[in-house]
Design an enzyme around this catalytic site. Sequence first.
Site, mmCIF file in Angstrom:
data_model
loop_
_atom_site.group_PDB
_atom_site.id
_atom_site.type_symbol
_atom_site.label_atom_id
_atom_site.label_comp_id
_atom_site.label_asym_id
_atom_site.label_seq_id
_atom_site.Cartn_x
_atom_site.Cartn_y
_atom_site.Cartn_z
ATOM 1 C CB VAL A 140 -0.849 0.086 1.280
ATOM 2 C CG1 VAL A 140 -1.834 1.357 1.251
ATOM 3 C CG2 VAL A 140 -1.937 -1.175 1.061
ATOM 4 C CD GLU A 141 3.416 2.203 4.496
ATOM 5 O OE1 GLU A 141 4.346 3.207 4.719
ATOM 6 O OE2 GLU A 141 3.135 1.327 5.169
ATOM 7 C CG MET A 142 7.251 3.923 -0.350
ATOM 8 S SD MET A 142 8.853 4.043 0.888
ATOM 9 C CE MET A 142 9.798 4.906 -0.380
#
Length: 328
Positions: A140-142
């Site tokens: 979900v982040e990087m």
Amino acid sequence: MLRKILTPLFISILLATFTYCGPTQETKDLQGKAKQIIGALPEKMPGSENDTAELISLGKKLYFEKKLSLNETQSCNSCHNVEGKGAGVDNLPTSPGAFGKNGDRNSPTVLNAGFHFVQFWDGRAADLKAQAKGPILNPVEMAMPSEKEVLQRLNADAEYPALFAKAYPNEKTPVTYENLAGAIAAFERTLVTFSRFDDFINGDYKAISQAEQEGFKSFMAAGCTSCHSGNLLGGNSFRKMGQVNEYKTNDLGLYNVTKKAEDKYFFKVPSLRNIALTGPYFHDGQVKTLEEAVKKMAYHQLGMNLSEDETKKIVTFLGTLSDKNRAN
């Protein structure tokens, strides 16, 4: 005639000089309590004594490096902005990842993070180095697919292999995921902030106003220091969200890590340093203002309904905890 005018003026100046030559006993007592219950923040974070200039420089470059996200749009700084007056957050309820999907928790500040006893709201990382490994590979982040892919990008870069070699001169293969995280952690260990409240603790009785001193008294009287104590004013324990009165949330907090029933709804107590700069508040980012956060904390954690006046006093005090270089 002139003498008659000057004599009272001289007496007034003399009286003013003696009146304001030092702190009152009440202020001295308050400084003593501040030093005992809170304490000034150390100048350096644990572990920083081993950080070289080359390691910190590499870590800073990596912290701002968008190549560490799959579509090269996001860096650590995207969610934890430290540029200019940035307080180590993005000031959003929850943060969008590289592909636009938001996480389910508010991004905590990276400022002073190395002083915390664990990292993340649920404490799943033991230290800054362990924390730095997570977001890069989080889908979900990087969203990088693997450590291998991260290292391929770094090795293909024109600068990184030489920078890693300088930062880790005794290693045969310096470009490793472990070293990447170690370098970012070294940079984050430089993000120590100093506030007017530290100056007050260290003896400058003029560093905070009378109104701010009254706010600190209200902060203590309300029982806030039962969780927010130590030089971080938090960051050193887990507490149940809704300790006295239920706080409605679907996030089970520490339980997701330990799977122990007694850990449901427990979260790391956030540090109150820079709190006036890091809204919105709570693990879910659903509280917009510091005034609302103070009132809700008093109700849910202490079973108190603070008056508007007491709330305002506490918020006034909390402003003294902001980094002097970032405060407006």
